[in-house]
Design a protein around this motif. Structure first.
Motif, short mmCIF file in Angstrom:
data_model
loop_
_atom_site.label_atom_id
_atom_site.label_comp_id
_atom_site.label_asym_id
_atom_site.label_seq_id
_atom_site.Cartn_x
_atom_site.Cartn_y
_atom_site.Cartn_z
N PHE B 241 0.82 -1.22 0.00
CA PHE B 241 0.00 0.00 0.00
C PHE B 241 0.86 1.27 0.00
CE2 PHE B 241 0.18 1.27 4.51
CZ PHE B 241 0.54 0.10 5.15
N GLY B 242 2.10 1.12 -0.45
CA GLY B 242 3.00 2.28 -0.52
C GLY B 242 2.45 3.39 -1.42
N ASN B 243 1.72 2.99 -2.48
CA ASN B 243 1.20 4.01 -3.40
C ASN B 243 0.02 4.78 -2.81
OD1 ASN B 243 -0.41 1.75 -3.42
ND2 ASN B 243 -0.96 1.93 -5.59
N ARG B 244 -0.46 4.34 -1.65
CA ARG B 244 -1.57 5.04 -0.98
C ARG B 244 -1.06 6.13 -0.04
NH1 ARG B 244 -6.05 3.96 -3.56
NH2 ARG B 244 -5.99 1.83 -4.31
N ILE B 245 0.26 6.10 0.19
CA ILE B 245 0.84 6.98 1.21
C ILE B 245 1.24 8.33 0.63
CG2 ILE B 245 2.83 7.24 2.77
CD1 ILE B 245 1.52 4.97 3.91
N ASN B 246 0.88 9.39 1.34
CA ASN B 246 1.36 10.73 1.01
C ASN B 246 2.11 11.27 2.22
OD1 ASN B 246 0.28 11.34 -1.56
ND2 ASN B 246 -1.74 11.57 -0.63
N ILE B 247 3.32 11.77 2.01
CA ILE B 247 4.00 12.44 3.11
C ILE B 247 3.45 13.85 3.17
CG2 ILE B 247 6.25 13.18 4.02
CD1 ILE B 247 6.07 10.16 3.77
N GLU B 248 2.87 14.21 4.29
CA GLU B 248 2.15 15.48 4.37
C GLU B 248 2.47 16.24 5.66
OE1 GLU B 248 1.06 18.28 3.50
OE2 GLU B 248 0.15 17.16 1.84
N PRO B 249 3.50 17.10 5.63
CA PRO B 249 3.88 17.81 6.86
C PRO B 249 2.79 18.75 7.38
CG PRO B 249 5.54 18.09 5.14
CD PRO B 249 4.36 17.46 4.49
N SER B 250 1.78 19.04 6.55
CA SER B 250 0.71 19.93 7.04
C SER B 250 -0.22 19.20 8.01
CB SER B 250 -0.09 20.48 5.86
OG SER B 250 -0.87 19.45 5.29
N LEU B 251 -0.02 17.90 8.14
CA LEU B 251 -0.82 17.13 9.09
C LEU B 251 -0.24 17.34 10.49
CD1 LEU B 251 -2.74 14.92 10.04
CD2 LEU B 251 -1.20 13.24 9.09
N LEU B 252 -0.96 18.09 11.30
CA LEU B 252 -0.42 18.49 12.60
C LEU B 252 -1.39 18.16 13.71
CD1 LEU B 252 0.73 22.01 11.48
CD2 LEU B 252 2.26 20.18 12.13
N TYR B 253 -0.90 17.47 14.72
CA TYR B 253 -1.71 17.25 15.91
C TYR B 253 -1.07 18.04 17.05
CZ TYR B 253 -3.93 13.26 13.56
OH TYR B 253 -4.62 12.46 12.70
N ASP B 254 -1.77 18.10 18.18
CA ASP B 254 -1.22 18.84 19.31
C ASP B 254 0.06 18.19 19.82
OD1 ASP B 254 -0.77 19.99 21.87
OD2 ASP B 254 -2.81 20.75 21.78
N GLU B 255 1.14 18.97 19.85
CA GLU B 255 2.43 18.37 20.22
C GLU B 255 2.55 18.09 21.72
OE1 GLU B 255 5.76 20.80 19.22
OE2 GLU B 255 4.83 22.64 19.91
N GLU B 256 1.56 18.54 22.49
CA GLU B 256 1.55 18.20 23.91
C GLU B 256 1.27 16.70 24.10
OE1 GLU B 256 -0.75 20.33 27.01
OE2 GLU B 256 -0.98 21.81 25.40
#
Lengths: 205, 373
Positions: B241-256
């Motif tokens: 499923f490698g072709n399903r993966i997008n590297i997306e740095p805009s995906l952000l969760y709370d770093e706490e």
């Protein structure tokens, strides 16, 4: 089918011209009529013309895959979308404006008339100033003149409307311009075409 | 069983399929109570997607809450000596959804791998997330990122609190212009500038994207994050499923709360993310526990468009009886049901009911070959 939401009015006209210039024109869009949806099934493009402040919602909820929206509407309604490109037109700014010679009375909350309550609230909160917001949907400049509010927070382009009403900008809040926005899910599945549109629009700026 | 499966809607089938999937990888079903003391959420407000909590006063006077989230409860209930547990759940949570002014009850399924560190555990959890999405639709996509990368990058450019908030909001929208506006007053080195620029210009291919991120690492923490993501992407490639993966740095969760791998799943045709998850070691640390932890949740409320039965008919046969045939209606219905039909028995045609065919008891009997039932 790629669905494109454009705002009605001047920004929408400019946006359509940009799209037409990179090969996404639809002759029917250029006719004078009252239609709101224009589709070219063969090429798989559909334009929809919507109220400027609604473009972000059409895109966020996936009714449109991409759209053109002012940064002002993005800042005000915080949609969960991608803002892929500054299109270089529709430049204006959020500003606090008041009647010429206005003096802030710090002993009471400031009465602010605006169409952008979120932007106004955040700005004055960052200043530590207590405010009372009066939401208006048009002719915001009128409010201070007739004593409905002390100041306004609004979009300022050239400042001509303010001058005509004997008002002036007292604080700059944030710049705005037209942006190419995309639905986050659509972007995943139509990335090639959306990226192509983005780079063509960028090159044509 | 096949007959039962045939009659089930996609919405009914999905939880059954997913439970079987999670069980087959050794995850145990975990049932919880619907309430928690309100304090639990007050202390962890930022972990909640939306900070509203539905509260009530218990009989002993304590302020309680209907669960807005499951992971917090699992983290709280994990004992310090439980080094490894694999759980899945299927529960309802109570949240305020955007655009709705009331609380909504949302069905949520998910799994948690307490004690899951990097390496194989991340491969397993991400693979199960991919399998979950695949069960819903073959047209899915998984965005992945690493919180450690962005946290380290922000530490390097050290914006003040207001600039940081603006920067994070701009990055989550992938807005290069707004990111520049946010850090405009900070003097950046050329390498730092490049590192920011790359975030919104990554190539589509995940390995190429990781290569681009690797080139602009400003410190060991960023390099380690890229390395960890590479391991996960390579595993996804191996598993198909490698072709399903997008590297997306805009995906952000709370770093706490989140510190490592984070991911979100999308289904073609659905406008918002339907699945989200990642590494939340920091949530456990807030409860004084040292185990690493991974997990994800699937939001059924985001699937309704897809799972809602798009049938043309509500029933196969509407069977009508009158006074004379009333006593024979039950037998006729049983026979039609035995033939595999969905049958509704009524005296009159109910308003709005869409039936494939409408027959009377007499007509049904005639079809059975004249035999009186």
């Amino acid at each position: 089918m790629l669905n494109i939401a454009l705002p009605t009015g001047r920004m929408g006209e400019k946006a359509y011209k940009s799209f037409a210039a990179i090969g996404y024109g639809l002759p029917q869009m250029e006719e004078q009529n009252r239609k709101l949806v224009f589709a070219d099934e063969e090429r798989g493009i559909r334009y929809m013309l919507v109220k400027p402040s609604d473009v972000v919602r059409y895109v966020e909820y996936g009714a449109a895959d991409i759209g053109v929206a002012g940064r002002d509407t993005i800042l005000e309604s915080c949609p969960d979308i991608y803002d892929l490109l500054d299109l270089g037109f529709g430049n204006c700014r959020f500003a606090q404006a008041a009647p010429r010679g206005w003096h802030d009375d710090l002993s009471r909350p400031l009465r602010v008339a605006t169409t952008y309550p979120k932007v106004a609230k955040e700005f004055f909160m960052s200043q530590g100033r207590q405010i009372e917001i009066i939401i208006l949907h048009g002719s915001v400049e009128l409010a201070p003149l007739i004593g409905l509010a002390d100041v306004i927070v609004d979009i300022v382009e050239s400042g001509a409307t303010l001058r005509e009403n004997d008002m002036e900008v007292v604080a700059e809040i944030a710049p705005s311009s037209a942006r190419l926005i995309a639905n986050k899910s659509s972007y995943q599945f139509n990335r090639d075409i959306i990226d192509e549109i983005k780079s063509k629009l960028e090159a044509a700026k | 069983l096949k007959d039962i499966a045939k009659q089930m809607s996609k919405e009914e089938k999905l939880p059954v399929q997913l439970k079987a999937l999670y069980r087959s990888y050794g995850y145990q079903y975990y049932r919880m109570s619907s309430f928690e003391p309100y304090d639990l959420y007050r202390e962890n407000k930022n972990f909640l997607v939306n900070q509203s909590v539905l509260t009530f006063t218990d009989l002993d006077g304590r302020l309680m809450a209907l669960k807005p989230d499951i992971t917090i409860s699992i983290a709280k209930d994990t004992r310090e000596d439980e080094t490894c547990k694999k759980l899945f759940y299927s529960e309802h949570v109570f949240r305020r959804l955007p655009g709705i002014s009331q609380f909504t009850e949302i069905k949520q399924m998910g799994l948690e791998y307490i004690g899951g560190g990097s390496g194989y555990p991340e491969e397993e959890v991400l693979s199960l997330a991919a399998a979950t999405l695949e069960t819903i639709s073959p047209d899915y996509s998984l965005e992945i990122s690493h919180m450690g990368y962005i946290s380290a990058l922000l530490e390097q450019i050290s914006p003040d609190a207001a600039a940081k908030e603006q920067f994070i909001s701009a990055l989550s929208r992938k807005s290069a212009v707004d990111m520049e506006l946010a850090v405009g007053s900070i003097s950046l080195t050329n390498v730092q500038r490049m590192a920011l620029k790359v975030l919104t210009e990554l190539p589509r291919d995940p390995m190429e994207a990781l290569g681009a991120l690797e080139q602009v690492c400003l410190d060991d923490a960023m390099a380690a994050a890229v390395k960890e993501l590479s391991v996960v992407v390579e595993a996804a490639m191996r598993k198909g499923f490698g072709n399903r993966i997008n590297i997306e740095p805009s995906l952000l969760y709370d770093e706490e709360y989140y510190n490592g791998l984070v991911f979100q799943g999308y289904i073609k045709g659905l406008p918002r993310t339907v699945l989200s998850g990642g590494r939340y070691d920091k949530l456990l640390q807030r409860f004084g526990k040292k185990q690493p932890a991974l997990g994800f949740a699937l939001y059924f409320n985001e699937l309704t468009e897809l799972t809602a039965a798009k049938k043309e008919h509500d029933v196969d046969i509407l069977l009508l009886y009158d006074d004379a045939s009333q006593s024979r209606a039950g037998a006729a219905a049983d026979r039609l049901v035995a033939e595999g039909n969905i049958v509704r028995v009524e005296r009159q045609v109910p308003e709005g009911l869409r039936a494939k065919s409408i027959i009377t008891v007499e007509e049904a009997e005639k079809e059975f070959g004249g035999a009186q039932c």
